[in-house]
Design an enzyme around this catalytic site. Structure first.
Site, PDB file in Angstrom:
ATOM      1  N   TYR A  13      43.137  49.746  38.372  1.00  0.00           N
ATOM      2  CA  TYR A  13      42.797  48.807  37.299  1.00  0.00           C
ATOM      3  C   TYR A  13      41.559  49.255  36.521  1.00  0.00           C
ATOM      4  O   TYR A  13      41.377  48.872  35.372  1.00  0.00           O
ATOM      5  CB  TYR A  13      42.547  47.413  37.880  1.00  0.00           C
ATOM      6  CG  TYR A  13      43.826  46.689  38.223  1.00  0.00           C
ATOM      7  CD1 TYR A  13      44.479  45.896  37.285  1.00  0.00           C
ATOM      8  CD2 TYR A  13      44.403  46.817  39.486  1.00  0.00           C
ATOM      9  CE1 TYR A  13      45.648  45.234  37.583  1.00  0.00           C
ATOM     10  CE2 TYR A  13      45.590  46.160  39.796  1.00  0.00           C
ATOM     11  CZ  TYR A  13      46.205  45.366  38.845  1.00  0.00           C
ATOM     12  OH  TYR A  13      47.375  44.712  39.138  1.00  0.00           O
ATOM     13  N   LEU A 160      33.956  46.411  32.883  1.00  0.00           N
ATOM     14  CA  LEU A 160      35.119  45.764  32.259  1.00  0.00           C
ATOM     15  C   LEU A 160      35.656  44.652  33.155  1.00  0.00           C
ATOM     16  O   LEU A 160      35.556  44.720  34.383  1.00  0.00           O
ATOM     17  CB  LEU A 160      36.222  46.781  31.984  1.00  0.00           C
ATOM     18  CG  LEU A 160      36.991  47.417  33.154  1.00  0.00           C
ATOM     19  CD1 LEU A 160      38.101  46.527  33.697  1.00  0.00           C
ATOM     20  CD2 LEU A 160      37.594  48.725  32.706  1.00  0.00           C
ATOM     21  N   CYS A 273      36.275  42.172  42.724  1.00  0.00           N
ATOM     22  CA  CYS A 273      34.842  42.520  42.696  1.00  0.00           C
ATOM     23  C   CYS A 273      33.903  41.480  43.283  1.00  0.00           C
ATOM     24  O   CYS A 273      33.041  41.816  44.096  1.00  0.00           O
ATOM     25  CB  CYS A 273      34.402  42.788  41.272  1.00  0.00           C
ATOM     26  SG  CYS A 273      35.032  44.344  40.638  1.00  0.00           S
TER      27      CYS A 273
END
Ligand code: UDX
Ligand code: ADP
Length: 455
Positions: A13, A160, A273
């Protein structure tokens, strides 16, 4: 004929979209993306990319075959390139010292050793994956162990967010490049800055020492997650009072010191994350004896667990304290809208808890059903359906797990008609028009606002 040769190890990703944008913006560079997962590489070479990300198809279509290449030959890509981005996953350790908190660096170390083995000329190695502070030093030690060729390790964390990856990459708030402050380190730093300077204004490219760069990534994610836990804690309080969390968020967000974004109360944050990075921060703090600092950040995760558990408790309680054999439709399974990613999605927790209560689940999602099947593999009592209308048919409740825009535009009268009565709607994202749903006949449970019931 290419002015720079770049490789990226890890086509996920982060690695995939980042390299696609670099290739798009720098046609004079050769960009090779490699991965140990051959199926993933095949998908990147095909018309069905392995991840869903708005705008990604178009960028890949423009650059692929021109200066963007996907391959399984990791050694060849390393050998040929001067600059190597490393974007492999760094999951939380599941065993031994630091289990459940520290990052599992075995994959990273394997990559470092592979780079060392395959290299016969100096390279710049760039950490793209989020890593614990001081990983770069370990990498340098491994890479420069036999003195064969010289490696400079740079930390260039990627900020991002999934679902907006392409816009985030094209117009980043900032790019951060951390290096050693030796002459060689500074030269390598400039090389990396030069890549981004092809499309990012110079004043948005920050440079720092390597440790600051590593820590900034963990800290940025911890601060973002903290905002969500803060507003989620307030949502619980709102449900006990007559306050409305959206009104509170608007009021506090207009304070320019606080800011309006990232204040949407939800069933909980997910994604690859936030949890991992905070656990990392907690572990690092503990290992330096900073107990209070560790507890402070841990509480951000505690609220997230609390929020997910609270959502399920409300569902069970409101549906007359039993959901045995009741069909419940989960609308959305991705951890946020506009992605196929389900890592750490709050929907996983909610689904498991509802199944423990012996409910029957109908899971629907426009992009994440394949991942949902994997996340819930082996569990009895779950149907996976493309069509939200089919998922809701015969259900006692619909629970919105992901803020997919398309759910707003559904024919909610038709959905209501097809459901068991009383029909319940639990909106884990405050996505829908609650007053309207209530008028249709639903008993509506938003987050952090008064429920709208018919009894
Ligand atoms: C995050 C960071 O934003 C990004 O900078 C970093 O590089 C990686 O981690 P990501 O995990 O892709 O990105 O998504 P993000 O948009 O941050 O959302 C994380 C989670 O928080 C999602 O589950 C989202 O639904 C939730 N969220 C976000 C809320 O619940 N409320 C909000 O107001 C914002
Ligand atoms: P992220 O969201 O950080 O990009 P992903 O899990 O989507 O994480 O992507 C990481 C990728 O790294 C995966 O496609 C995985 O196969 C790849 N990978 C992991 N270890 C290695 C390795 N040693 N060599 C090459 N690729 C690897």
């Amino acid at each position: 004929m290419f002015s720079k040769k770049i490789a990226c190890i890890g086509a996920g990703y982060v690695g995939g979209p980042t390299m696609a944008v670099i290739a798009l913006k720098c046609p004079e560079y050769k960009v090779q993306v490699v991965d140990i997962n051959a199926d993933r590489i095949k998908a990147w070479q095909s018309d069905r990319l392995p991840i869903y990300e708005p705008g990604l198809d178009e960028v890949v279509r423009k650059a692929r075959g021109r200066n963007l290449f996907f391959s399984s030959d990791i050694d060849a890509a390393i050998r040929e390139s001067d600059i190597i981005f490393v974007s492999v996953n760094t999951p939380t350790k599941t065993f031994g010292e630091g289990a459940g908190r520290a990052a599992d660096l075995q994959y990273w170390e394997k990559v470092a050793r592979q780079i060392l083995r395959a290299s016969d000329s100096p390279k710049i190695v760039i950490e793209k994956s989020t890593l614990p502070v001081k990983t770069a030093r370990t990498m340098e030690q491994i890479l420069n162990a036999n003195g064969k060729v010289r490696f400079e390790v740079i930390s260039n964390p990627e900020f991002l967010a999934e679902g907006t990856a392409i816009t985030d990459l094209l117009h980043p708030d900032r790019v951060l490049v951390g290096s050693r402050e030796t002459p060689e380190g500074l030269r390598a730093r400039e090389e990396v800055v030069d890549i981004y300077a092809n499309w990012v204004p110079r004043e948005r490219i920050l440079t720092s020492n390597v440790w600051s760069a590593e820590l900034s990534k963990l800290a940025a994610n911890a601060f973002l997650a903290q905002r969500i836990s803060s507003i989620n804690s307030i949502s619980a309080l709102c449900e006990k009072t007559d306050a409305d969390v959206s009104e509170v968020a608007t009021a506090i967000g207009m304070d320019s010191r606080i800011g309006a974004r990232f204040l949407n109360a939800s069933v909980g944050f997910g994604g690859s994350c936030f949890k991992k990075d905070i656990l990392n921060l907690v572990y690092i703090s503990e290992s330096y004896g900073l107990e209070e600092v560790a507890r402070y950040w841990e509480s951000v995760l505690d609220i997230n667990e609390y929020q997910k558990a609270r959502f399920v408790r409300t569902m069970i309680h409101e549906m007359f304290n039993t959901i045995v054999a009741k069909r419940i439709a989960l609308f959305g399974f991705a951890f946020k809208a506009d992605t196929s990613d389900t890592r750490e999605s709050p929907a996983i927790h909610v689904a498991r808890k509802l199944l423990e209560e012996r409910a029957q689940l109908a899971v629907t999602d426009p992009k994440a059903l394949a991942n949902a099947r994997v996340d819930l593999a082996g569990l009895e009592g779950v149907d996976f359906l493309e069509d939200p209308y089919e998922a809701a048919r015969g259900a006692h409740a619909v629970a919105v797990m992901t803020e997919w825009e398309m759910y707003r535009g559904l024919d909610w009268e038709k959905i209501y008609e097809s459901m068991e009565k009383p029909a319940f709607l639990f909106d884990g994202r405050n996505l829908l028009d609650h007053a309207r749903l209530h008028r249709i006949g639903f008993n509506v449970y938003p987050l952090g606002k008064p429920a709208l019931k018919h009894f």
